[in-house]
Scaffold this active site. Structure first.
Site, short mmCIF file in Angstrom:
data_model
loop_
_atom_site.label_atom_id
_atom_site.label_comp_id
_atom_site.label_asym_id
_atom_site.label_seq_id
_atom_site.Cartn_x
_atom_site.Cartn_y
_atom_site.Cartn_z
N ASP A 1 0.86 -1.19 0.00
CA ASP A 1 0.00 0.00 0.00
C ASP A 1 0.88 1.23 0.00
OD1 ASP A 1 -2.31 1.70 0.30
OD2 ASP A 1 -3.33 0.07 1.32
N HIS B 1 -12.60 -0.82 -8.58
CA HIS B 1 -13.82 -0.01 -8.74
C HIS B 1 -13.58 1.45 -8.37
CE1 HIS B 1 -15.76 -0.20 -4.44
NE2 HIS B 1 -14.47 0.01 -4.38
#
Length: 359
Positions: free
Chosen positions: A224, A262
């Site tokens: 991340d 998404h």
């Protein structure tokens, strides 16, 4: 000359009822939020058995002048399936009792897989007020309706507003806990023979940590942004790495993407998928990408599931600029353009699907 259809009074009343129904839909979700805030699921759970209305009112300690409102609140929540109220014989002059349902048990604040944080996140004023600006956004140059309403992007709010940051991460962690349990309990075959896995955009490592504990032979990594993982401690088979997924992803047998694509449009998603393909070995060597996302337009979906997916797509439009939910055909186009040769979509994670993607 074409005839003009004039609705009958009964047709107009039916149409009015439809309009009213959707105009009042917000009351259902706000009633759920109110029940969580008051602690009604906790009260019934700690009581250890179903409770009467008078017992609930007494335990809540609400203003006596407003006690009648709890009956009205519970009536809505029973109708929407968050509590059940089996009828008792009036001969015994007993009060009806309220039972927890699977949905209300999922709202318990201390439940291992509580959905309460997700309710608070989606109904946070910063989120729902964005829809008040939706019509204005269609005519202005702002990237999202969230920005039109709040003057900044969602990720800026996550970074700079502690309350919203906590609400967001609590929602993501609680969802990841449930998804991780489903993967470990019901889909162990996904991890058979793996030596390494990297969870891209894995945040504080909820899913990767669960996999690492369940399968000690797999070396798991969380990848991340540096500021997300810099102070996180790993274990013997769990590590945290900071970086940019658009530039490079650490090598592993499997790359996991949960609720990542998404957030991005097709151009950005294509870049991420190409980095994923570069990070994994060939299919023959066990390489694949596991994607957990909504897939719209799948067969045999209920009307409620379809409506929720459509609403989720609207949330993405309002908050994530190019973000969107995708259909089977849209996913297929992305996969092929990214250079993958085969994929499998399994609608087995509630409203979401498990997608296995092979080079």
């Amino acid at each position: 000359m074409a005839s003009i259809h004039v609705e009958s009074a009964s047709e107009l009343l039916e149409a009015q009822a439809h309009v009213w129904n959707y105009s009042f839909n917000y009351i259902n979700c706000m009633s759920v939020k109110c029940a969580i805030q008051l602690g009604i699921p906790e009260i019934i759970h700690k009581h250890g058995q179903p409770m009467t209305l008078s017992q609930i009112v007494s335990a809540l300690g609400v203003n006596p002048n407003k006690a009648h409102g709890i009956h009205r609140l519970m009536r809505v929540l029973v109708h929407t399936g968050f509590f059940s109220q089996p009828k008792v014989s009036k001969i015994d002059h007993q009060e009806d009792k309220y039972f927890l349902t699977p949905s209300s048990r999922l709202l318990l604040k201390d439940a291992p897989f509580t959905a309460a944080p997700f309710v608070f996140f989606e109904l946070d004023p910063l989120m729902i007020n964005s829809f008040q600006s939706l019509s204005a956004w269609f005519k202005n140059d702002d990237s999202t309706a969230f920005e039109t309403t709040n003057g900044k992007k969602p990720w800026d709010c996550v970074a700079n507003e502690p309350k919203f940051k906590k609400t967001f991460y609590d929602a993501m962690v609680s969802d990841s806990q449930l998804v991780a349990r489903a993967l470990i309990e019901d889909h162990k075959e996904l991890f058979k023979g793996l030596k390494s896995l990297v969870d891209v955009g894995g945040g504080t490592g909820t899913i990767a940590e669960t996999i690492a504990k369940a399968f000690p032979e797999i070396h798991c990594s969380v990848f991340d942004l540096p500021h997300v993982v810099d102070n996180l401690q790993g274990t013997l088979n769990l590590a945290f790495h900071g970086g940019d997924m658009f530039k490079a992803i650490p090598s592993a047998d499997v790359v996991l993407l949960k609720w990542i694509l998404h957030n991005w449009g097709d151009e950005e998603s294509l870049k991420i998928l190409k980095r994923c393909r570069e990070a994994i070995p060939s299919k023959e060597m066990g390489g694949k990408v596991i994607i957990i996302e909504l897939v719209m337009g799948m067969e045999d979906q209920s009307e409620g599931s379809i409506e929720t997916q459509l609403c989720f797509d609207m949330v993405m439009m309002c908050t994530c600029n190019t973000g969107k939910e995708r259909s089977v055909e849209e996913w297929k186009k992305l996969f092929l353009e990214a250079g993958f040769t085969h994929y499998k979509i399994s609608p087995i994670l509630g409203l979401r699907s498990l997608i296995e993607l092979y080079p």
